[in-house]
Design an enzyme around this catalytic site. Structure first.
Site, PDB file in Angstrom:
ATOM      1  N   CYS A  68       3.455   8.563   1.059  1.00 61.73           N
ATOM      2  CA  CYS A  68       3.728   7.708   2.212  1.00 61.73           C
ATOM      3  C   CYS A  68       4.009   6.308   1.697  1.00 61.73           C
ATOM      4  O   CYS A  68       3.114   5.652   1.148  1.00 61.73           O
ATOM      5  CB  CYS A  68       2.489   7.747   3.102  1.00 61.73           C
ATOM      6  SG  CYS A  68       2.707   6.811   4.574  1.00 61.73           S
TER       7      CYS A  68
ATOM      8  N   ASN B 198       3.847   7.038  21.597  1.00 60.61           N
ATOM      9  CA  ASN B 198       2.538   6.446  21.923  1.00 60.61           C
ATOM     10  C   ASN B 198       2.223   6.278  23.404  1.00 60.61           C
ATOM     11  O   ASN B 198       1.063   6.166  23.780  1.00 60.61           O
ATOM     12  CB  ASN B 198       2.313   5.106  21.204  1.00 60.61           C
ATOM     13  CG  ASN B 198       2.373   5.296  19.694  1.00 60.61           C
ATOM     14  OD1 ASN B 198       2.074   6.369  19.191  1.00 60.61           O
ATOM     15  ND2 ASN B 198       2.796   4.291  18.980  1.00 60.61           N
TER      16      ASN B 198
ATOM     17  N   GLU C   9       0.830  -1.207   0.000  1.00 60.25           N
ATOM     18  CA  GLU C   9       0.000   0.000   0.000  1.00 60.25           C
ATOM     19  C   GLU C   9       0.865   1.258   0.000  1.00 60.25           C
ATOM     20  O   GLU C   9       1.885   1.315   0.680  1.00 60.25           O
ATOM     21  CB  GLU C   9      -0.871   0.033   1.253  1.00 60.25           C
ATOM     22  CG  GLU C   9      -1.948  -1.018   1.241  1.00 60.25           C
ATOM     23  CD  GLU C   9      -2.803  -0.947   2.489  1.00 60.25           C
ATOM     24  OE1 GLU C   9      -3.535  -1.918   2.727  1.00 60.25           O
ATOM     25  OE2 GLU C   9      -2.728   0.056   3.213  1.00 60.25           O
TER      26      GLU C   9
ATOM     27  N   CYS D  33      -2.927  -1.312  15.331  1.00 57.79           N
ATOM     28  CA  CYS D  33      -2.602  -1.217  13.902  1.00 57.79           C
ATOM     29  C   CYS D  33      -3.034  -2.464  13.144  1.00 57.79           C
ATOM     30  O   CYS D  33      -2.708  -3.588  13.541  1.00 57.79           O
ATOM     31  CB  CYS D  33      -1.092  -1.031  13.750  1.00 57.79           C
ATOM     32  SG  CYS D  33      -0.531  -1.203  12.055  1.00 57.79           S
TER      33      CYS D  33
ATOM     34  N   CYS E 237      -2.995   0.454   9.012  1.00 63.12           N
ATOM     35  CA  CYS E 237      -1.798   1.113   9.475  1.00 63.12           C
ATOM     36  C   CYS E 237      -1.656   2.284   8.622  1.00 63.12           C
ATOM     37  O   CYS E 237      -0.894   2.559   7.848  1.00 63.12           O
ATOM     38  CB  CYS E 237      -0.521   0.322   9.343  1.00 63.12           C
ATOM     39  SG  CYS E 237       0.820   1.355   9.810  1.00 63.12           S
TER      40      CYS E 237
ATOM     41  N   CYS F 175       4.242  -6.316   9.287  1.00 65.41           N
ATOM     42  CA  CYS F 175       5.161  -5.678  10.236  1.00 65.41           C
ATOM     43  C   CYS F 175       5.279  -6.549  11.480  1.00 65.41           C
ATOM     44  O   CYS F 175       4.306  -7.142  11.927  1.00 65.41           O
ATOM     45  CB  CYS F 175       4.630  -4.300  10.629  1.00 65.41           C
ATOM     46  SG  CYS F 175       5.763  -3.401  11.705  1.00 65.41           S
TER      47      CYS F 175
ATOM     48  N   CYS G 196       2.031  -3.380  16.878  1.00 71.43           N
ATOM     49  CA  CYS G 196       1.262  -2.363  17.611  1.00 71.43           C
ATOM     50  C   CYS G 196      -0.195  -2.804  17.693  1.00 71.43           C
ATOM     51  O   CYS G 196      -0.789  -3.190  16.684  1.00 71.43           O
ATOM     52  CB  CYS G 196       1.374  -1.011  16.913  1.00 71.43           C
ATOM     53  SG  CYS G 196       3.069  -0.431  16.826  1.00 71.43           S
TER      54      CYS G 196
ATOM     55  N   SER H  63       7.803   6.937  16.849  1.00 75.88           N
ATOM     56  CA  SER H  63       6.511   6.732  17.525  1.00 75.88           C
ATOM     57  C   SER H  63       6.738   6.501  19.011  1.00 75.88           C
ATOM     58  O   SER H  63       7.460   5.576  19.399  1.00 75.88           O
ATOM     59  CB  SER H  63       5.797   5.508  16.957  1.00 75.88           C
ATOM     60  OG  SER H  63       5.450   5.750  15.630  1.00 75.88           O
TER      61      SER H  63
ATOM     62  N   SER I 284      10.243   7.182   9.461  1.00 78.71           N
ATOM     63  CA  SER I 284       9.428   7.117  10.676  1.00 78.71           C
ATOM     64  C   SER I 284       9.573   5.729  11.286  1.00 78.71           C
ATOM     65  O   SER I 284       9.214   4.728  10.670  1.00 78.71           O
ATOM     66  CB  SER I 284       7.969   7.395  10.321  1.00 78.71           C
ATOM     67  OG  SER I 284       7.177   7.256  11.463  1.00 78.71           O
TER      68      SER I 284
ATOM     69  N   GLY J 143       5.082  -1.396   7.796  1.00 73.55           N
ATOM     70  CA  GLY J 143       6.411  -1.870   8.143  1.00 73.55           C
ATOM     71  C   GLY J 143       7.260  -0.925   8.966  1.00 73.55           C
ATOM     72  O   GLY J 143       6.941   0.247   9.131  1.00 73.55           O
ATOM     73  N   GLU J 144       8.334  -1.494   9.511  1.00 70.56           N
ATOM     74  CA  GLU J 144       9.295  -0.739  10.318  1.00 70.56           C
ATOM     75  C   GLU J 144      10.529  -0.505   9.434  1.00 70.56           C
ATOM     76  O   GLU J 144      11.314  -1.445   9.188  1.00 70.56           O
ATOM     77  CB  GLU J 144       9.631  -1.557  11.578  1.00 70.56           C
ATOM     78  CG  GLU J 144      10.878  -1.141  12.325  1.00 70.56           C
ATOM     79  CD  GLU J 144      10.926   0.355  12.655  1.00 70.56           C
ATOM     80  OE1 GLU J 144      10.087   0.807  13.433  1.00 70.56           O
ATOM     81  OE2 GLU J 144      11.815   1.052  12.121  1.00 70.56           O
TER      82      GLU J 144
HETATM   83  S1  SF4 Z   1       1.976   1.078  13.509  1.00 71.93           S
HETATM   84 FE1  SF4 Z   1       3.769   0.886  12.148  1.00 71.93          FE
HETATM   85  S2  SF4 Z   1       5.314  -0.086  13.505  1.00 71.93           S
HETATM   86 FE2  SF4 Z   1       3.330  -0.429  14.494  1.00 71.93          FE
HETATM   87  S3  SF4 Z   1       2.673  -2.460  13.711  1.00 71.93           S
HETATM   88 FE3  SF4 Z   1       1.790  -0.872  12.360  1.00 71.93          FE
HETATM   89  S4  SF4 Z   1       3.255  -0.750  10.672  1.00 71.93           S
HETATM   90 FE4  SF4 Z   1       4.328  -1.732  12.365  1.00 71.93          FE
END
Ligand code: SF4
Length: 349
Positions: A102, A215, A89, A116, A334, A109, A113, A213, A188, A156-157
């Site tokens: 983006c 949070n 995406e 997400c 996400c 991922c 989270c 992040s 990010s 993803g990270e």
């Molecule tokens: S918010 Fe970002 S880091 Fe957290 S699970 Fe979703 S994609 Fe991964």
């Protein structure tokens, strides 16, 4: 087949040289691909016929195909298929005077989270460099929009895929590539301390913007919200950020997804201000009111709560912005960050 948007100019020059062509031909091909958006080697009319034939037989400029796009008033989401049948995406966010893309860096991922939707299926695989760069090339071609900002804030990270992300950043900001300003590219992260350290040590990566992040300012709660983020405590993370080599006038963005009744209290706001401490000039805070996802038990706080949270930070001298999510009915997952736009700010004057 070899994927062209996965090459640096130097690598591609060597490739062509090994095939008996002069290295400057690589510059010409990149000019067609990145400056003119031309993917068809046959249309690269200033190349000799033999080179065009070689390119067509060995290389492709395309690693993604469009499945669908969904439009909202201020944004457009694109779903692409990779060569191995996965989906990626990408979201184009239209601001008043510029566009921001983006991009995703992984399929799924591993950070997990709780709020997400990308986290639900875990990590499938890292995206390759060409699949990251091709998100930009495809969206630019489909929309004919000028896109000068890129944020690694999709699925993803990015720092868990740092090798491929680094090369994609190099292609995005190099003059021979997409030639974007370093100030307009943002990585990010959910806060991988080792990844942030690598960024700090890397002359190329430390030139682009960093967003992290947070949070929750409370260790335990943060671990519950981001359960697989086991690397480094919040304290270690903040220490790393406070020593990150920043260029003058640049700030690190702290992202904070606001979840109703969970992390939106005054205690949270004050604790977040304490984490920042005296390093107020080094950080800015983006508050992101939660974008509800079906089947996940979280809600968006009221406007009153959001503005009170923001006010508490402003009163302590911390630049704090609210990113209200538009296109809420179009984007869910996400996309907490991806579908966000429209910055609202109140002053502490
Ligand atoms: S918010 Fe970002 S880091 Fe957290 S699970 Fe979703 S994609 Fe991964």
């Amino acid at each position: 087949m070899k994927y062209l948007p996965g090459y640096t100019l130097e690598e591609f020059r060597k490739d062509l040289e090994n095939s008996g062509f002069e290295p400057y031909r690589a510059d010409q091909v990149f000019n067609w691909l990145y400056k003119r958006g031309e993917e068809d080697f046959g249309a690269m009319t200033n190349l000799p016929k033999g080179l065009r034939q070689l390119l067509a037989s060995r290389y492709t400029a395309s690693s993604l195909s469009l499945i669908e796009s969904i439009k909202a008033p201020d944004s457009e989401k694109f779903l692409f298929r990779t060569r191995d049948g996965q989906t990626v995406e990408t979201v184009l966010i239209k601001e008043r005077d510029h566009n921001t893309l983006c991009v995703s860096s992984q399929i799924g991922c591993a950070v997990g989270c709780r709020f997400c939707a990308t986290a639900i299926d875990g990590l499938v695989r890292n995206l390759k460099t060409e699949e990251i760069v091709d998100q930009y090339l495809k969206v630019r071609k489909i929309t004919s929009e000028d896109i000068r900002n890129v944020v690694f804030m999709g699925m993803g990270e990015p720092l868990a895929n740092i090798k491929n992300v680094r090369k994609a950043v190099e292609i995005l900001i190099s003059r021979w590539g997409l030639d974007l300003s370093k100030r307009r590219v943002t990585i990010s992260t959910s806060g991988l301390v080792s990844g942030i350290r690598k960024m700090a040590e890397d002359p190329l990566l430390r030139e682009v913007n960093l967003a992290v992040s947070i949070n929750s300012p409370f260790e335990e709660e943060r671990s519950r919200l981001m359960p697989l983020m086991r690397e480094g405590s919040l304290e270690e993370l903040m220490e790393e950020l406070k020593s990150f080599p920043l260029k003058p006038y640049r700030k690190i963005t702290l992202e904070y997804v606001l979840l109703s009744g969970l992390n939106d209290t005054q205690d949270h706001a004050k604790a977040l201000a304490s984490l920042i401490g005296t390093s107020k000039k080094r950080f800015k805070v983006n508050l992101i009111p939660y974008n509800p996802v079906p089947d996940l038990p979280f809600a968006r706080p009221s406007i009153k709560k959001i503005l009170e949270f923001q006010r508490t930070l402003w009163d302590r001298g911390i630049s704090t912005f609210v990113r209200f999510s538009k296109g809420i009915q179009t984007f869910g997952a996400c996309g907490q960050l991806r579908a966000s736009r429209s910055y609202a700010k109140i002053s502490n004057q």
